[in-house]
Scaffold this motif. Structure first.
Motif, PDB file in Angstrom:
ATOM      1  N   LEU A  66       0.836  -1.196   0.000  1.00  0.00           N
ATOM      2  CA  LEU A  66       0.000   0.000   0.000  1.00  0.00           C
ATOM      3  C   LEU A  66       0.876   1.253   0.000  1.00  0.00           C
ATOM      4  CD1 LEU A  66      -2.670   1.490   0.113  1.00  0.00           C
ATOM      5  CD2 LEU A  66      -2.698   1.111   2.600  1.00  0.00           C
ATOM      6  N   ALA A  67       1.932   1.245   0.801  1.00  0.00           N
ATOM      7  CA  ALA A  67       2.840   2.396   0.835  1.00  0.00           C
ATOM      8  C   ALA A  67       3.459   2.635  -0.543  1.00  0.00           C
ATOM      9  CB  ALA A  67       3.930   2.175   1.881  1.00  0.00           C
ATOM     10  N   SER A  68       3.781   1.568  -1.226  1.00  0.00           N
ATOM     11  CA  SER A  68       4.363   1.686  -2.562  1.00  0.00           C
ATOM     12  C   SER A  68       3.394   2.356  -3.538  1.00  0.00           C
ATOM     13  CB  SER A  68       4.745   0.297  -3.076  1.00  0.00           C
ATOM     14  OG  SER A  68       5.230   0.356  -4.388  1.00  0.00           O
ATOM     15  N   ILE A  69       2.129   1.968  -3.467  1.00  0.00           N
ATOM     16  CA  ILE A  69       1.104   2.572  -4.339  1.00  0.00           C
ATOM     17  C   ILE A  69       0.914   4.046  -3.987  1.00  0.00           C
ATOM     18  CG2 ILE A  69      -1.394   2.635  -4.746  1.00  0.00           C
ATOM     19  CD1 ILE A  69      -0.138   0.569  -6.379  1.00  0.00           C
ATOM     20  N   LEU A  70       0.866   4.343  -2.701  1.00  0.00           N
ATOM     21  CA  LEU A  70       0.708   5.738  -2.287  1.00  0.00           C
ATOM     22  C   LEU A  70       1.859   6.586  -2.827  1.00  0.00           C
ATOM     23  CD1 LEU A  70      -0.463   5.198   1.398  1.00  0.00           C
ATOM     24  CD2 LEU A  70      -1.867   5.910  -0.557  1.00  0.00           C
ATOM     25  N   ARG A  71       3.058   6.036  -2.784  1.00  0.00           N
ATOM     26  CA  ARG A  71       4.232   6.738  -3.316  1.00  0.00           C
ATOM     27  C   ARG A  71       4.075   6.980  -4.812  1.00  0.00           C
ATOM     28  NH1 ARG A  71       8.534   4.577  -5.636  1.00  0.00           N
ATOM     29  NH2 ARG A  71       8.073   2.520  -4.801  1.00  0.00           N
ATOM     30  N   LYS A  72       3.632   5.965  -5.538  1.00  0.00           N
ATOM     31  CA  LYS A  72       3.440   6.110  -6.988  1.00  0.00           C
ATOM     32  C   LYS A  72       2.373   7.158  -7.318  1.00  0.00           C
ATOM     33  CE  LYS A  72       4.952   1.674  -8.772  1.00  0.00           C
ATOM     34  NZ  LYS A  72       5.921   2.143  -9.735  1.00  0.00           N
ATOM     35  N   GLN A  73       1.421   7.335  -6.409  1.00  0.00           N
ATOM     36  CA  GLN A  73       0.357   8.310  -6.616  1.00  0.00           C
ATOM     37  C   GLN A  73       0.762   9.703  -6.141  1.00  0.00           C
ATOM     38  OE1 GLN A  73      -2.805   6.084  -4.541  1.00  0.00           O
ATOM     39  NE2 GLN A  73      -3.877   6.026  -6.494  1.00  0.00           N
ATOM     40  N   GLY A  74       1.982   9.837  -5.671  1.00  0.00           N
ATOM     41  CA  GLY A  74       2.462  11.137  -5.220  1.00  0.00           C
ATOM     42  C   GLY A  74       2.046  11.499  -3.808  1.00  0.00           C
ATOM     43  N   ALA A  77       3.821  11.828   1.885  1.00  0.00           N
ATOM     44  CA  ALA A  77       3.739  11.860   3.347  1.00  0.00           C
ATOM     45  C   ALA A  77       3.043  10.615   3.883  1.00  0.00           C
ATOM     46  CB  ALA A  77       3.010  13.116   3.809  1.00  0.00           C
ATOM     47  N   GLU A  78       1.938  10.223   3.238  1.00  0.00           N
ATOM     48  CA  GLU A  78       1.207   9.028   3.662  1.00  0.00           C
ATOM     49  C   GLU A  78       2.050   7.775   3.459  1.00  0.00           C
ATOM     50  OE1 GLU A  78       0.092  11.339   1.583  1.00  0.00           O
ATOM     51  OE2 GLU A  78      -1.847  12.055   2.279  1.00  0.00           O
ATOM     52  N   ALA A  79       2.753   7.720   2.319  1.00  0.00           N
ATOM     53  CA  ALA A  79       3.619   6.572   2.028  1.00  0.00           C
ATOM     54  C   ALA A  79       4.736   6.469   3.056  1.00  0.00           C
ATOM     55  CB  ALA A  79       4.185   6.679   0.624  1.00  0.00           C
TER      56      ALA A  79
END
Length: 91
Positions: A66-74, A77-79
């Motif tokens: 999930l963190a990886s996807i959040l990072r890809k979505q920009g 901070a959440e990632a």
């Protein structure tokens, strides 16, 4: 289809069903369907935390995914926060 059958036969909280959900989210991610993958990872993670516990390897894998996807979505901070939480549990 496999996920739907597992949910019906084994139940939504069965470890095999959760693994299939995580695998489907991974395929969605590889297809560039980040929003759909993130939603499925989030849903799976919430159930895994409740059923398997926060320290279970499958739960930690889902959190990392999930963190990886959040990072890809920009959503950096959440990632970063999720990566940090996962790392703290692993140590």
């Amino acid at each position: 289809q496999t996920l739907e059958v597992q949910q019906r036969v084994l139940g939504r909280e069965h470890p095999d069903t959760l693994t299939s959900a995580n695998n489907l989210a991974s395929i969605l991610r590889k297809q560039g369907q980040y929003a759909e993958a993130a939603a499925l990872y989030q849903q799976t993670l919430e159930v895994q935390q409740r059923v398997l516990g926060r320290e279970h390897p499958d739960t930690l894998t889902s959190a990392n995914n999930l963190a990886s996807i959040l990072r890809k979505q920009g959503q950096y901070a959440e990632a970063a926060a999720l990566y940090q939480q996962t790392l703290e549990v692993q140590q």
